[in-house]
Design an enzyme around this catalytic site. Structure first.
Site, short mmCIF file in Angstrom:
data_model
loop_
_atom_site.label_atom_id
_atom_site.label_comp_id
_atom_site.label_asym_id
_atom_site.label_seq_id
_atom_site.Cartn_x
_atom_site.Cartn_y
_atom_site.Cartn_z
N GLU A 1 0.88 -1.27 0.20
CA GLU A 1 -0.06 0.01 0.07
C GLU A 1 0.75 1.29 -0.05
O GLU A 1 1.85 1.21 0.76
CB GLU A 1 -0.94 0.15 1.26
N ASP B 1 0.04 5.25 0.57
CA ASP B 1 -0.82 6.19 1.32
C ASP B 1 -0.68 7.63 1.13
O ASP B 1 0.44 8.12 1.71
CB ASP B 1 -1.15 5.74 2.66
N GLU C 1 -2.95 10.51 3.14
CA GLU C 1 -3.90 10.71 4.16
C GLU C 1 -3.90 12.09 4.41
O GLU C 1 -2.89 12.58 5.11
CB GLU C 1 -4.09 9.77 5.33
N GLN D 1 -0.49 12.99 5.92
CA GLN D 1 0.39 11.75 6.21
C GLN D 1 0.42 10.62 5.12
O GLN D 1 -0.36 10.63 4.29
CB GLN D 1 -0.41 11.16 7.38
N GLY E 1 -3.82 13.76 17.39
CA GLY E 1 -3.86 12.42 18.14
C GLY E 1 -5.27 12.07 18.46
O GLY E 1 -5.50 11.24 19.61
N ARG F 1 8.82 4.91 19.60
CA ARG F 1 8.34 3.91 18.79
C ARG F 1 9.47 2.90 17.98
O ARG F 1 9.31 1.64 18.00
CB ARG F 1 7.76 4.31 17.58
#
Length: 295
Positions: A111, A113, A115, A128, A209, A283
């Site tokens: 994919e 993307d 967004e 994004q 968020g 992360r």
């Protein structure tokens, strides 16, 4: 019997030439960009997608009843997809307008993307991008657009060949995902992908968020599209199309960014990037392999 004079012959010839010229000109204009129904179909909530200007444009609608989406009639393996979009204006917090390619193969999907994350009036629109390869995503980058994308149409492009995938806004690259298979890093090159776009509500995460919720009193929300352009290897199709080095998108000048594009890309990253998963130590304490290889 009436006779044709030299003057009338000239007039007839002029009319024939004019008709031919107009016909030829119309065929050139109508060849590309395509009308909506040439390349696309409504995927869900057909009551919330309206064709405009004889199908050369469409309006997507989001209200409390539903969002909507459309999809290409074919899948493609490499090439370029672009469309002009005018995003939801005003207080668009909690809305997401997405334009993406997807192999639609469940947990092994590929994919690419775009967004577009809505925001409160006066705040910048954030785009994004994300890349999934063989089912693995979590490669988000976010860029604040340097213009108001709801004031007018702008061109958004996904370019994809054996060497790189490039996301561009008005021809300016904002994301590059390079083929680093030589370093053991997967790259999407085996699965054809369809082209999709949706307008939907995602206020649990889209704006700050999830802190900013959608204001339904501002609905319905509208996004507009036109100038749909797909150039690539349609699948199913000729078996050798995707591997043909003569395809224009596989040419030497498309195997990496040009010097001008590279400068534009650095400018975007230095001045407008607000999030990069590569540098998010919460992360990824150790940057992922594709980040270390250079993206």
């Amino acid at each position: 019997m009436a006779t044709l004079t030299c003057s009338s012959l000239k007039k007839s010839a002029f009319v024939l030439i004019l008709v031919y010229a107009l016909t030829f000109s119309f065929s050139l204009v109508s060849a590309r960009p395509a009308t909506f129904l040439q390349d696309f179909k409504i995927a869900w909530s057909d009551s919330h997608i309206k064709q405009l200007d004889g199908g050369r444009g469409i309006q997507l609608i989001l209200d409390q009843n539903s969002g909507c989406g459309f999809a290409s009639r074919s899948k493609y393996l490499f090439g370029r997809v672009s469309m002009k979009i005018k995003l939801v204006p005003g207080d668009s917090a909690g809305t997401v307008t997405a334009f993406y390619m997807n192999s639609d193969t469940d947990n092994v999907r590929d994919e690419l993307d775009f967004e577009f994350l809505g925001n409160r009036t006066g705040q910048p629109y954030t785009v994004q991008t994300n890349v999934y390869v063989h089912g693995k995503g979590d490669k988000e980058q976010r860029v604040n657009l340097w213009f108001d994308p709801s004031a007018d149409f702008h061109t958004y492009t996904i370019f994809w060949n054996h060497h790189q995938a490039v996301f561009s806004v008005d021809g300016i690259p904002i994301r590059v995902y390079k083929n680093n298979e030589a370093k053991g890093i997967p790259f999407p090159k085996f699965q054809p992908m369809g082209v999709y776009s949706t307008l939907w509500e995602a206020d649990d995460w889209a704006t700050r968020g999830g802190l900013e919720k959608i204001n339904w009193s501002k609905s319905p929300f509208y996004a507009y599209y036109k100038d749909f352009d797909i150039e690539g290897c349609a699948m199913p199709g000729p078996a050798n199309c995707a591997s043909n080095p003569s395809n224009w998108w596989e040419g030497p000048s498309y195997q990496q960014l040009s010097p001008v594009q590279a400068r534009q890309y650095r400018w975007v990253r230095m001045n407008h990037m607000i999030y990069d998963y590569c540098t998010d130590k919460s992360r990824n304490p150790v940057p992922p392999p594709e980040c270390r290889a250079g993206i």
